[in-house]
Design an enzyme around this catalytic site. Structure first.
Site, PDB file in Angstrom:
ATOM      1  N   ALA A 177       6.781   1.727   4.105  1.00 53.38           N
ATOM      2  CA  ALA A 177       6.123   2.194   2.881  1.00 53.38           C
ATOM      3  C   ALA A 177       7.059   3.118   2.116  1.00 53.38           C
ATOM      4  O   ALA A 177       7.904   3.797   2.709  1.00 53.38           O
ATOM      5  CB  ALA A 177       4.813   2.917   3.200  1.00 53.38           C
ATOM      6  N   ASP A 178       6.884   3.126   0.807  1.00 51.74           N
ATOM      7  CA  ASP A 178       7.647   4.053  -0.028  1.00 51.74           C
ATOM      8  C   ASP A 178       6.798   4.406  -1.242  1.00 51.74           C
ATOM      9  O   ASP A 178       6.128   3.537  -1.814  1.00 51.74           O
ATOM     10  CB  ASP A 178       8.970   3.443  -0.480  1.00 51.74           C
ATOM     11  CG  ASP A 178       9.877   4.489  -1.113  1.00 51.74           C
ATOM     12  OD1 ASP A 178      10.514   5.244  -0.358  1.00 51.74           O
ATOM     13  OD2 ASP A 178       9.917   4.564  -2.355  1.00 51.74           O
TER      14      ASP A 178
END
Length: 219
Positions: free
Chosen positions: A85-86
């Site tokens: 995730a970012d």
């Protein structure tokens, strides 16, 4: 959580490719069992890259990096799923990641003060069948931030660890009267969308594409 989905998830090795304590807490809150292994991926923005493309690319790169390190474990156990995730903030056309210092944090907070901005999180689930990727977007409205309160917040050091230099679950909540979209996305991981991505990744394990490098983008 759907019982059939829980049984499928529990028959896999789930790895979170992030050192974020917030993402770890949210996944635990969702009832998932997993391990954590941070990835080391350069987070530089590519030329002409949009915010959505940026966070989805980094999420996939982080997940693939950890999958490559751990994939041999599948030979001795259950199928492996790595979740990456970012998150970034998009304000007035500028992509804001984590500030590098106090001055940059101050500039970011002054920039979102009195405005509505977007928070985008890219999510990627990587398996031997390829990657399943999606992006979640929330709208966040921020009141005008009093200059003295801004300095008090900077003194806490909290902004240096947050995309856009604030955390909605902390001191900065006092400035946020309204959000549109997923609250957990603003924290760092949209749980409902993440569960959907993991379910789709599980389904792909049963009928994997011919190319393990394939990426499926989920609307």
């Amino acid at each position: 959580m759907n019982l059939a989905f829980r049984l499928r998830i529990e028959s896999t090795m789930l790895v979170l490719a992030s050192a974020s304590p917030r993402r770890k807490e949210l996944l635990t809150q969702a009832g998932l069992t997993f391990t954590v292994e941070a990835s080391e991926v350069l987070e530089d923005l590519l030329p002409k890259e949009t915010a959505a493309d940026y966070v989805s690319r980094l999420a996939e790169e982080k997940a693939r990096a950890v999958f490559e390190r751990r994939k041999s474990a599948e030979d001795d156990g259950d199928p492996l799923i790595v979740l990456g995730a970012d998150t970034c903030v998009l304000s007035e056309g500028e992509i804001l990641g984590k500030p590098r210092n106090r001055e940059e944090a101050r500039r970011m907070l002054q920039g979102i003060s009195g405005r509505t901005h977007q928070v985008l999180t890219g999510i990627a689930a990587v398996t031997r069948a390829g990657a399943t990727v999606a992006t979640e977007i929330s709208q966040v409205t921020v009141d005008l931030i009093d200059p003295d309160e801004l300095e008090t917040y900077l003194d806490t050091g909290e902004p240096l660890d947050k995309a856009g230099a604030y955390g909605i679950q902390g001191y900065a909540a006092r400035w946020i009267p309204r959000i549109e979209g997923c609250y957990f996305n603003v924290v760092g991981l949209p749980i409902a969308r993440t569960m959907d991505i993991l379910a789709k990744a599980n389904a792909k394990l049963a009928t994997p594409p011919h190319d393990p490098a394939a990426t499926v983008v989920v609307p």
